[in-house]
Design an enzyme around this catalytic site. Structure first.
Site, PDB file in Angstrom:
ATOM      1  N   GLU A  94       0.804  -1.221   0.000  1.00 58.29           N
ATOM      2  CA  GLU A  94       0.000   0.000   0.000  1.00 58.29           C
ATOM      3  C   GLU A  94       0.839   1.273   0.000  1.00 58.29           C
ATOM      4  O   GLU A  94       0.404   2.310  -0.498  1.00 58.29           O
ATOM      5  CB  GLU A  94      -0.961   0.003   1.188  1.00 58.29           C
ATOM      6  CG  GLU A  94      -2.108  -1.000   1.054  1.00 58.29           C
ATOM      7  CD  GLU A  94      -1.757  -2.406   1.530  1.00 58.29           C
ATOM      8  OE1 GLU A  94      -0.570  -2.661   1.844  1.00 58.29           O
ATOM      9  OE2 GLU A  94      -2.667  -3.256   1.592  1.00 58.29           O
ATOM     10  N   PHE A 141     -11.414  -7.972  13.375  1.00 56.97           N
ATOM     11  CA  PHE A 141     -10.322  -8.395  12.491  1.00 56.97           C
ATOM     12  C   PHE A 141      -9.998  -7.287  11.486  1.00 56.97           C
ATOM     13  O   PHE A 141     -10.890  -6.732  10.851  1.00 56.97           O
ATOM     14  CB  PHE A 141     -10.706  -9.680  11.747  1.00 56.97           C
ATOM     15  CG  PHE A 141      -9.648 -10.130  10.784  1.00 56.97           C
ATOM     16  CD1 PHE A 141      -8.394 -10.517  11.237  1.00 56.97           C
ATOM     17  CD2 PHE A 141      -9.887 -10.132   9.418  1.00 56.97           C
ATOM     18  CE1 PHE A 141      -7.401 -10.903  10.346  1.00 56.97           C
ATOM     19  CE2 PHE A 141      -8.896 -10.524   8.522  1.00 56.97           C
ATOM     20  CZ  PHE A 141      -7.654 -10.908   8.994  1.00 56.97           C
ATOM     21  N   GLN A 142      -8.727  -6.987  11.347  1.00 57.85           N
ATOM     22  CA  GLN A 142      -8.234  -5.925  10.465  1.00 57.85           C
ATOM     23  C   GLN A 142      -8.889  -4.579  10.751  1.00 57.85           C
ATOM     24  O   GLN A 142      -9.098  -3.775   9.845  1.00 57.85           O
ATOM     25  CB  GLN A 142      -8.375  -6.314   8.983  1.00 57.85           C
ATOM     26  CG  GLN A 142      -7.433  -7.463   8.603  1.00 57.85           C
ATOM     27  CD  GLN A 142      -7.241  -7.627   7.117  1.00 57.85           C
ATOM     28  OE1 GLN A 142      -8.145  -7.362   6.328  1.00 57.85           O
ATOM     29  NE2 GLN A 142      -6.069  -8.092   6.733  1.00 57.85           N
ATOM     30  N   LYS A 180     -17.601  -1.265   5.750  1.00 59.40           N
ATOM     31  CA  LYS A 180     -18.040  -2.216   4.747  1.00 59.40           C
ATOM     32  C   LYS A 180     -19.562  -2.207   4.587  1.00 59.40           C
ATOM     33  O   LYS A 180     -20.075  -2.338   3.470  1.00 59.40           O
ATOM     34  CB  LYS A 180     -17.555  -3.616   5.131  1.00 59.40           C
ATOM     35  CG  LYS A 180     -17.671  -4.602   3.988  1.00 59.40           C
ATOM     36  CD  LYS A 180     -16.985  -5.913   4.308  1.00 59.40           C
ATOM     37  CE  LYS A 180     -17.115  -6.859   3.124  1.00 59.40           C
ATOM     38  NZ  LYS A 180     -16.529  -8.180   3.404  1.00 59.40           N
ATOM     39  N   MET A 209      24.353   8.936   2.219  1.00 63.08           N
ATOM     40  CA  MET A 209      24.167  10.174   2.970  1.00 63.08           C
ATOM     41  C   MET A 209      24.397   9.928   4.459  1.00 63.08           C
ATOM     42  O   MET A 209      24.959  10.774   5.155  1.00 63.08           O
ATOM     43  CB  MET A 209      22.770  10.749   2.710  1.00 63.08           C
ATOM     44  CG  MET A 209      22.619  12.197   3.118  1.00 63.08           C
ATOM     45  SD  MET A 209      23.787  13.288   2.283  1.00 63.08           S
ATOM     46  CE  MET A 209      22.810  13.898   0.929  1.00 63.08           C
TER      47      MET A 209
END
Lengths: 171, 581
Positions: free
Chosen positions: B48, B110-111, B160, B478
């Site tokens: 993502e 969940f999630q 949802k 760097m």
């Protein structure tokens, strides 16, 4: 280049916001995330027909920091207006406290006498306690709380400061 | 319509043609709605974070809003780095995150993650939709907020059950935001004062940033026009590159920590500084109390909170850069103003002296490839075609900024504010999708590229011919450079051990891998890279010890630059300076 004022001063800022979920979290998160100080914060819906709430924040900072605080508040999407009441003319500031004092005998009578002097109202009473309601400047509330300490002070609940500008103009 | 169908309809009504995303349980209804249509293209990323960076590349190269679709929980938390990146660099993004059903919110389902809570500080605004009737309005508002004023990322968290519930659709024309109306037109009195200051200046400088790019190509044209009218030297920030033509004689290079000697000294010595859509960030100013001590400062910015944040300015102008520059040009012409020619001549003479130091000089030997050389060759061989450059973060990024010249806006995509390693390849994917026929090159380092290497699979899936140009010095360069400067050369964990074979890695992903180890191989490699149709990973083995100069060490002023390696040992960085990042 003129040196900017470095001293921190106390400012009372009024913020008019859309009363949507999370708006208070946005304001508080801004203060903690950017390291600004909150001395007092009050919030309530003031115009239900327009879903508007008013937040009063007392903070302190140098003029540069106060300007940043106002600009950062102003850029939050649900914020309508930001006004620094401290710099924009005269203002009225008030705070309300509920103060519980427990005891019997002379201290109990003394607390009632002082409450009378401060024009505090008794809003709850039992045989061995009072709850006083007191409105005024924060200093007045502090003074009253100090006086109650030796007389059986057990609990204090304060609203934080609400403020409004003097005169006919709206925010 | 269902909530999911309204999302698709609203995106289409907002002119969206591509969405970067990754499916999951809490967004399945939206993915089902995507399946049932063919107007909106979905690009399946591999992580993502890559989705958001790809959308950033798309947005930055087109001026449009980039759109991301991810699931709840880990989908949303993985997007957080990209969202923060977009916030810091003012990139317009709308990110739709799935959420567990409304009745489960707060139950540690969940999630489930508190997405609006997590993303509040890293977005311009966010929404949790609780009614299907709000879906269309929220999407249209989100696009408006994202692209208006100072652009930024907006998250729409969509439970949802709302995706499946029926609601009423409204078109974008019916949605007016209640509170958010940013100021576009600058205050005319302030603009008049600013123009007067520029006309009277003896040693002026224009310091132009990403605001010029965000304002649109017209702003860039006006910046060129104002520069021509006034004869003022122009420097760009990292985010502003391309806002003014890189090969223009009035361009004095990038400024800041790794900016040119002439740009930084011009900033230090100028008498009038016009900051155009930039924000006096710490990489630009160096030590604040020694920053451009003698100048009057004019600051044009659409975000009032940028003004007087780090540096007090004399003439603040809140407004859109393009609009304010247009007003400035009109006033200049109306009053028939002209610059102080003699003073400017002397000023340019001084600047040319500084230029004479040739601060970007490096020495290419026969044996090893200098990273600067590789970028110079890349520039020489690609400048005559439409080329977009993205970068990762580190030394290679600074060399790219120093050695690749950008002639027009929207062709340079880099993570400036947040400094996100792993940005470049997904950003290149987003750019390539928006510009299928253009050349898109990600100038990368071997360490950064591994942070989002999985997106190579995305590039291969969609036949996106991006070119990954890795300057491989086997160090987090760097970090190593700072360890040399601040920590006695103790290279704590900055060596890139156990590197993959990038040629084989490319092949494992079904892409093409190339390698060059000697200077005489560089041109051939670039040629082969450009002649390859698909994605290419080019592994350029460069001098592992080369450092990025010039440099203003942290805690130092513009006139205390280190010009090269020989200069380093003379400098002691103060403890206060070491504490700065």
């Amino acid at each position: 280049m003129p040196q900017p004022e470095k001293r921190a001063r106390r400012h009372t800022i009024a913020v008019l916001v859309d009363n949507e979920a999370g708006v208070l979290a946005r304001v508080i998160g801004l203060f903690s995330g950017r390291g600004y100080n909150i001395e007092s914060l009050t919030v309530a819906e003031t115009d239900p027909s327009n879903y508007r709430s008013r937040i009063t924040i007392v903070t302190s900072g140098t003029p540069m920091v106060i300007e940043q605080i106002k600009a950062q508040l102003g850029r939050l999407v649900p914020v309508h207006k930001v006004r620094d009441l401290t710099t924009e003319g005269a203002l009225v500031e008030r705070e309300l406290a509920l103060i519980k004092v427990a005891g019997k005998g002379e201290p109990r009578v003394e607390s009632l006498r002082i409450a009378d002097i401060f024009r505090a109202r008794v809003v709850d009473s039992t045989n061995d306690s009072f709850v006083f309601e007191l409105t005024g400047s924060s200093e007045k509330l502090n003074a009253f709380v100090e006086l109650m300490k030796p007389l059986g002070l057990v609990d204090v609940s304060r609203t934080g400061i609400v403020a409004i500008s003097r005169g006919a103009d709206a925010l | 319509m269902t909530g999911a169908e309204m999302i698709i309809r609203a995106l289409l009504d907002q002119g969206v043609d591509v969405v970067f995303g990754y499916p999951g349980g809490a967004v399945l209804p939206i993915y089902d709605a995507i399946f049932g249509q063919n107007k909106l293209r979905h690009i399946l990323v591999r992580h993502e974070q890559g989705a958001v960076h790809a959308a950033e590349g798309y947005a930055r190269s087109t001026g449009k809003v980039g759109v991301v679709l991810v699931t709840s929980g880990p989908g949303a938390t993985n997007a957080v780095t990209g969202l923060t990146d977009a916030l810091m660099d003012s990139i317009p993004i709308v990110c739709i995150t799935g959420q567990v059903a409304t009745h489960l919110i707060g139950n540690d389902a969940f999630q489930e993650a508190d997405t609006t809570g997590i993303t509040r500080p890293c977005t311009k605004h966010n929404y949790l939709i609780k009614r299907a009737d709000d879906v269309a309005r929220v999407v249209h508002e989100a696009f408006y907020v994202s692209r208006s004023g100072r652009p930024g990322p907006v998250v729409i968290d969509m439970p949802k059950d709302i995706q499946m519930a029926k609601g009423k659709y409204v078109g974008p024309e019916k949605v007016v935001h209640r509170t958010y109306q940013p100021r576009v037109k600058g205050d005319s009195a302030a603009i008049e004062r600013a123009v007067k200051l520029i006309a009277d200046a003896k040693k002026p400088v224009f310091y132009a940033g990403g605001g010029v790019i965000n304002s649109g190509p017209a702003a860039s044209k006006r910046l060129i026009e104002l520069a021509r009218l006034t004869g003022v030297p122009v420097t760009n920030t990292l985010m502003g590159l391309g806002g003014f033509p890189g090969s223009d004689p009035q361009f004095i290079g990038m400024l800041g920590m790794h900016g040119t000697y002439e740009a930084n000294l011009a900033m230090h010595d100028c008498d009038v500084m016009v900051c155009i859509g930039a924000r006096f960030d710490d990489r630009i100013t160096g030590r604040l109390d020694a920053f451009s001590p003698k100048s009057k400062k004019i600051h044009i910015d659409i975000d009032p909170s940028s003004i007087n944040k780090n540096v007090s300015v004399d003439v603040p102008i809140v407004g859109d850069v393009g609009s304010v520059l247009e007003d400035m040009i009109a006033i200049w012409k109306r009053d028939g103003l002209s610059a102080d020619k003699n003073a400017l001549k002397a000023w340019w003479k001084k600047i040319d002296e500084w230029r004479g130091r040739d601060c970007l000089r490096y020495e290419q030997t026969d044996s090893t490839i200098k990273p600067q050389y590789a970028i110079e060759r890349l520039y020489a061989m690609t400048k005559d075609r439409e080329t977009f450059i993205t970068t990762e973060v580190g030394q290679h990024q600074m060399w790219a900024a120093q050695f690749y010249k950008f002639e027009s806006p929207n062709h340079w995509m880099t993570s400036g504010g947040l400094g996100t390693m792993g940005y470049g390849m997904p950003a290149a994917i987003g750019v390539q999708l928006a510009h299928p026929d253009a050349l898109v090159v990600d100038i990368a380092g071997e360490a950064s590229i591994l942070m989002c290497i999985q997106e190579l699979s995305t590039a291969v899936q969609y036949s996106l011919p991006i070119k990954i140009f890795i300057l491989n010095n086997e160090y987090m360069g760097m970090v190593r450079q700072w360890q040399e400067l601040l920590h006695g050369g103790r290279y704590s964990e900055s060596y890139s051990a156990a590197l993959p074979d990038f040629v084989k890695l490319a092949e494992a992903f079904h892409a093409k891998g190339l390698r060059a180890s000697r200077p005489e191989d560089v041109d051939g490699l670039i040629e082969e890279m450009l002649n390859t149709d698909g994605p290419v990973v080019a592994d350029i083995m460069v001098d592992p010890t080369e450092n990025c100069f010039p440099m203003i060490p942290s805690g130092s002023a513009h006139n205390e630059m280190i010009l090269g390696a020989a200069d380093v040992n003379r400098r002691e960085v103060s403890d206060a300076g070491k504490a700065l990042v």
